[in-house]
Design an enzyme around this catalytic site. Structure first.
Site: not given
Ligand code: GLU
Length: 502
Positions: A254-255
């Protein structure tokens, strides 16, 4: 696949750079369009003004171009069913909202934010999941409009039908959901802007989208989407939800992985396409690698050109199980691709890498960049190239000398390396022809004269002119620099001796 012409879309929300998972979504949609002779549409879902990040559309378009994934309709290209920015389509969403309000399939929800917060709090206290309770009787359209006119913050909610919902997913098969699990959700915010769900299904219909390939994280949205399509008399596209991408350690990619690494004082991992570009990966390698995140060509074929991938692509070969992002494999792909692309292309990509990293190498001419690449054959990413030949572009007085290298190669044995630099200064200064043969003969001569091995001559020069013990072959290193720079750096290194002595 149906006989109908395929129309697929990528619909990013402009909230930042293009994430690698988003790039996989683009790629799979694009592959389906190219495989079937269909159209790939780019639509910007910019209705959430609070999450809007300045210039992210520009960045997303730039990264798509860098990857080489072109769109047939969309921003900067146009098309028959535009505009392709949702913020420019508000009247269309209003029309369908009105239609649902008039037919009683949507309603103005009059609860205040405080009332909803209290209901949520009550559910929490009772350890229940909060679900919005449909008011009974429903407010009339006239009541809703009057409340809005009076300045109250009134959204429009979709009246969820009671039939169970069936999704035919081309990857996951049949997914069945009880309608009761989906509450009456908001389709228009109080300020008149549509929510993601609503704008998305209106546009999928008006843009004639036939297939939707998107990440499994959207699976929970799909029941809402197919139900609205049914109620509005829209066509339901074919859905295929792509497997989630996991890190090697089993966490979801994920970011936030970047922020987490920074908080721990670690080097942040590459997550956005832009990160990989900046880290010196080739688009060819990245595309080849992400094509295999969930899809397989069959057999053990892995190294594929984009054309081969188009040829072999089919949704049937996308799996349902999680995909693993194996960074070592990506590096191996990149190392390999760097030997496969043409020299012109490699030069162009190296220049791009240097430009976005603001490296002085960016202004070198093509022939120089080609020579540099040749000297770094076998490199993994352009970062390796920079590490190995960045010294060429550093000012003679800006070379940073690695303290360990100076000690080991120059100062050790009573300054044998420094002494060798003095011999080298004289010999290189007098060298008649500054070419490979001349330099090699000179080094051999010094080895014989001083009865030492090659390293005792080559390493001191290397440290003197690059600051470190890593560089291309010694003749390439000196040829890249030329005589003046070589001598200036040797001079500077000799002067380090005084500092070492103190
Ligand atoms: N705008 C949505 C997103 O960026 C698109 C989701 C979809 O493909 O429907 O996640």
């Amino acid at each position: 696949m149906s006989a109908e012409a395929v129309r697929v879309r990528f619909a990013p929300s402009p909230t930042g750079y293009l994430h690698i998972g988003g790039a996989r979504t683009v790629l799979f949609n694009w592959l389906l369009a190219r495989k079937t002779g269909g159209k790939f549409v780019l639509r910007i879902e910019d209705t959430d003004r609070s999450r809007h990040v300045e210039d992210s559309v520009g960045k997303i378009l730039e990264d798509l171009r860098w990857l080489g994934l072109d769109w047939d309709e969309g921003p900067e290209v146009g098309g028959d069913v535009g505009p392709y920015y949702q913020s420019e389509r508000l009247d269309l969403y209003q029309k369908y909202t009105d239609q649902l309000l008039e037919s009683g399939q949507a309603y103005y929800a009059l609860e205040s934010a405080e009332e909803l917060a209290a209901a949520r709090e009550k559910a929490r206290a009772e350890k229940k999941n909060f679900t919005y309770q449909r008011p009974n009787p429903l407010p009339t359209v006239a009541e809703g409009q009057a409340a809005r006119d009076a300045g109250r913050q009134v959204p429009v909610r979709f009246k969820m039908p009671t039939d169970d919902i069936l999704i035919q997913d081309d990857i996951l098969g049949e997914v069945r959901l009880a309608a009761a699990d989906v509450e009456d959700f908001v389709i228009q915010k109080h300020d008149g802007w549509p929510t993601y769900h609503f704008a998305c299904i209106v546009d999928d219909e008006l843009m004639g989208i036939t297939h939707i390939l998107r990440g499994q994280e959207h699976l929970s949205n799909t029941p809402k989407h197919v139900t609205m399509q049914k109620v509005l008399g829209f066509r339901t596209p074919r859905y295929a939800h792509l497997p989630i991408i996991f890190n090697a350690n089993g966490s979801k990619m994920s970011k936030r992985d970047k922020e987490k690494a920074i908080a721990k004082g670690l080097e942040p991992p590459e997550i956005d396409v832009h990160d990989f570009r900046q880290a010196g990966y080739l688009p060819e390698a990245l595309l080849n690698f992400i094509s295999l995140l969930g899809w397989s060509a069959g057999g053990d074929r892995e190294q594929l050109t984009l054309d081969e991938t188009i040829e072999l692509f089919s949704v049937d070969r996308i799996g349902a199980t999680n995909a693993r992002f194996d960074r070592d494999k990506l590096i191996a792909f990149n190392t390999d691709w760097a030997t496969k692309v043409s020299q012109d292309r490699l030069v162009m990509l190296l220049r791009d890498f240097a430009t976005i990293n603001a490296l002085p190498m960016a202004t070198a001419d093509d022939a120089t960049l080609a020579k540099l690449l040749e000297c770094c054959a076998g490199f993994r990413t352009f970062r390796d190239v920079q590490a190995k030949i960045g010294f060429v572009f550093t000012g003679d007085n800006e070379i940073e000398y690695d303290a360990k290298a100076v000690k080991k190669v120059l100062a050790k044995n009573e300054g044998a390396g420094f002494a060798m630099l003095e011999h080298l200064r004289a010999a290189l200064g007098a060298l008649a022809s500054w070419d490979q043969a001349g330099i090699e003969a000179l080094i051999e001569r010094l080895c014989t004269e001083h009865d030492v091995k090659m390293g005792a001559v080559a390493q001191p020069i290397r440290v003197a002119v690059t600051g470190s013990t890593v560089s291309p072959s010694i003749h390439d290193t000196l040829l890249l620099l030329g005589r003046d720079k070589t001598l200036a750096r040797i001079e500077r290194a000799i002067n380090l001796r005084a500092a070492e002595a103190t």
